[in-house]
Design a protein around this motif. Structure first.
Motif, PDB file in Angstrom:
ATOM      1  N   PRO A 161      11.886  40.606  39.252  1.00 40.07           N
ATOM      2  CA  PRO A 161      13.109  39.943  39.719  1.00 40.07           C
ATOM      3  C   PRO A 161      12.793  38.668  40.498  1.00 40.07           C
ATOM      4  O   PRO A 161      11.862  38.616  41.286  1.00 40.07           O
ATOM      5  CB  PRO A 161      13.717  40.994  40.652  1.00 40.07           C
ATOM      6  N   VAL A 162      13.586  37.649  40.252  1.00 41.39           N
ATOM      7  CA  VAL A 162      13.518  36.415  41.022  1.00 41.39           C
ATOM      8  C   VAL A 162      14.588  36.503  42.105  1.00 41.39           C
ATOM      9  O   VAL A 162      15.764  36.741  41.803  1.00 41.39           O
ATOM     10  CB  VAL A 162      13.768  35.191  40.119  1.00 41.39           C
ATOM     11  N   THR A 163      14.190  36.319  43.355  1.00 41.61           N
ATOM     12  CA  THR A 163      15.136  36.412  44.467  1.00 41.61           C
ATOM     13  C   THR A 163      15.244  35.104  45.244  1.00 41.61           C
ATOM     14  O   THR A 163      15.992  35.035  46.219  1.00 41.61           O
ATOM     15  CB  THR A 163      14.719  37.532  45.439  1.00 41.61           C
ATOM     16  N   ALA A 164      14.512  34.080  44.830  1.00 39.29           N
ATOM     17  CA  ALA A 164      14.453  32.838  45.589  1.00 39.29           C
ATOM     18  C   ALA A 164      15.135  31.668  44.903  1.00 39.29           C
ATOM     19  O   ALA A 164      15.133  30.551  45.433  1.00 39.29           O
ATOM     20  CB  ALA A 164      12.989  32.474  45.863  1.00 39.29           C
ATOM     21  N   GLY A 175      21.055  37.044  44.828  1.00 41.43           N
ATOM     22  CA  GLY A 175      20.714  38.367  44.316  1.00 41.43           C
ATOM     23  C   GLY A 175      19.385  38.419  43.602  1.00 41.43           C
ATOM     24  O   GLY A 175      18.512  37.562  43.754  1.00 41.43           O
ATOM     25  N   ARG A 176      19.232  39.448  42.773  1.00 41.63           N
ATOM     26  CA  ARG A 176      18.013  39.680  41.991  1.00 41.63           C
ATOM     27  C   ARG A 176      18.269  39.178  40.575  1.00 41.63           C
ATOM     28  O   ARG A 176      19.252  39.555  39.946  1.00 41.63           O
ATOM     29  CB  ARG A 176      17.671  41.166  41.987  1.00 41.63           C
ATOM     30  N   ARG A 177      17.337  38.342  40.029  1.00 44.83           N
ATOM     31  CA  ARG A 177      17.633  37.608  38.816  1.00 44.83           C
ATOM     32  C   ARG A 177      16.484  37.650  37.818  1.00 44.83           C
ATOM     33  O   ARG A 177      15.322  37.905  38.175  1.00 44.83           O
ATOM     34  CB  ARG A 177      17.960  36.145  39.161  1.00 44.83           C
ATOM     35  N   ASP A 186      19.197  47.223  34.498  1.00 44.03           N
ATOM     36  CA  ASP A 186      18.534  47.536  35.758  1.00 44.03           C
ATOM     37  C   ASP A 186      19.281  46.990  36.971  1.00 44.03           C
ATOM     38  O   ASP A 186      18.783  47.064  38.099  1.00 44.03           O
ATOM     39  CB  ASP A 186      17.109  46.980  35.755  1.00 44.03           C
ATOM     40  N   GLY A 187      20.464  46.413  36.733  1.00 38.91           N
ATOM     41  CA  GLY A 187      21.300  45.974  37.845  1.00 38.91           C
ATOM     42  C   GLY A 187      21.047  44.588  38.367  1.00 38.91           C
ATOM     43  O   GLY A 187      21.521  44.252  39.467  1.00 38.91           O
TER      44      GLY A 187
END
Length: 253
Positions: free
Chosen positions: A46-49, A53-55, A99-100
């Motif tokens: 996940p990319v969070t920056a 959110g989580r991407r 996975d949300g």
């Protein structure tokens, strides 16, 4: 050292840079017979920056803008990277949604140098999020300026599927504290109702410190996010103290 950026620094400081060798993308090879495929340098989650959110993050390979001070020079060469077919991308995106994860961030490199592939990926992302019923937003970084987009509507149409777009060259002499942007000239523009809902709180948001993700794998250090002046040097010095020597970095010629 590698820093995947939101468009390297091509589009704007919202960039990370990586000194990763082109061709080490976390993407499968092309599937024969697909008409449209994107040349990408990396896919990661996940990319969070780079967005709320989580991407899922997709970095296009190839950029002729070559902004001075770009932190992702490894993304400039169009001969690097690997092909990401629409079919393979859809499978990765479906898994991310299941996975949300909250959204997709497309950076580079310069995505608008592959407009057909960008449009195809965004269309596939939209179709899949509708199937899943998840309000996952689609964010694209581009180094193109608004006036350039207006002058070339055929290429700019590749952005039609995005909920939000960050535009503008990276300008090292114009630092900013604005969230997810690398220089003060860059603009975050919302294009849909979902984009306005998701990004309205961040249009003028200035975090105390930008979030940076640092990961080490297969002898490479990758930093994901939009570092401020001095951040990469501090990370490099910290690595040296830990006994890690960098043979090359993506933010120095």
């Amino acid at each position: 050292m590698t820093v995947p950026s939101p468009n390297g620094a091509t589009p704007g400081g919202a960039v990370a840079g990586t000194a990763v060798a082109p061709g080490t993308a976390a993407v499968d090879g092309a599937v024969a017979g697909r008409a449209v495929a994107a040349l990408v340098g990396q896919v990661y989650r996940p990319v969070t920056a780079l967005g709320p959110g989580r991407r899922l993050g997709v970095w296009f390979q190839g950029c002729t803008l070559a902004c001075p001070g770009c932190m992702s020079r490894h993304t400039w060469e169009a001969t690097g990277g690997r092909e990401l077919t629409v079919e393979r991308f859809t499978a990765l995106w479906r898994s991310a949604l299941d996975d949300g994860l909250d959204g997709l961030t497309v950076s580079g490199g310069e995505p608008l140098e592959q407009p057909a592939a960008l449009a195809a990926l965004l269309a596939a992302a939209d179709a899949e999020r509708r199937r899943s019923g998840r309000p996952a937003d689609l964010l694209v970084y581009t180094g193109w300026e608004p006036e350039e987009l207006a002058a070339d509507p055929a290429t700019a149409a590749a952005l039609d599927g995005a909920d939000a777009v960050i535009t503008g060259r990276y300008r090292a002499g114009q630092p900013t504290r604005l969230a997810w942007r690398g220089s003060a000239n860059q603009r975050l523009t919302t294009r849909t109702a979902l984009g306005r809902e998701r990004y309205a709180p961040y249009l003028e948001h200035r975090p105390e410190r930008p979030e940076l993700q640092v990961r080490v794998s297969e002898g490479e250090v990758r930093v994901i996010g939009v570092p401020r002046p001095g951040d990469l040097g501090r990370i490099e010095r910290d690595l040296v103290r830990r006994g890690v020597t960098l043979r090359e970095t993506s933010w120095r010629p």
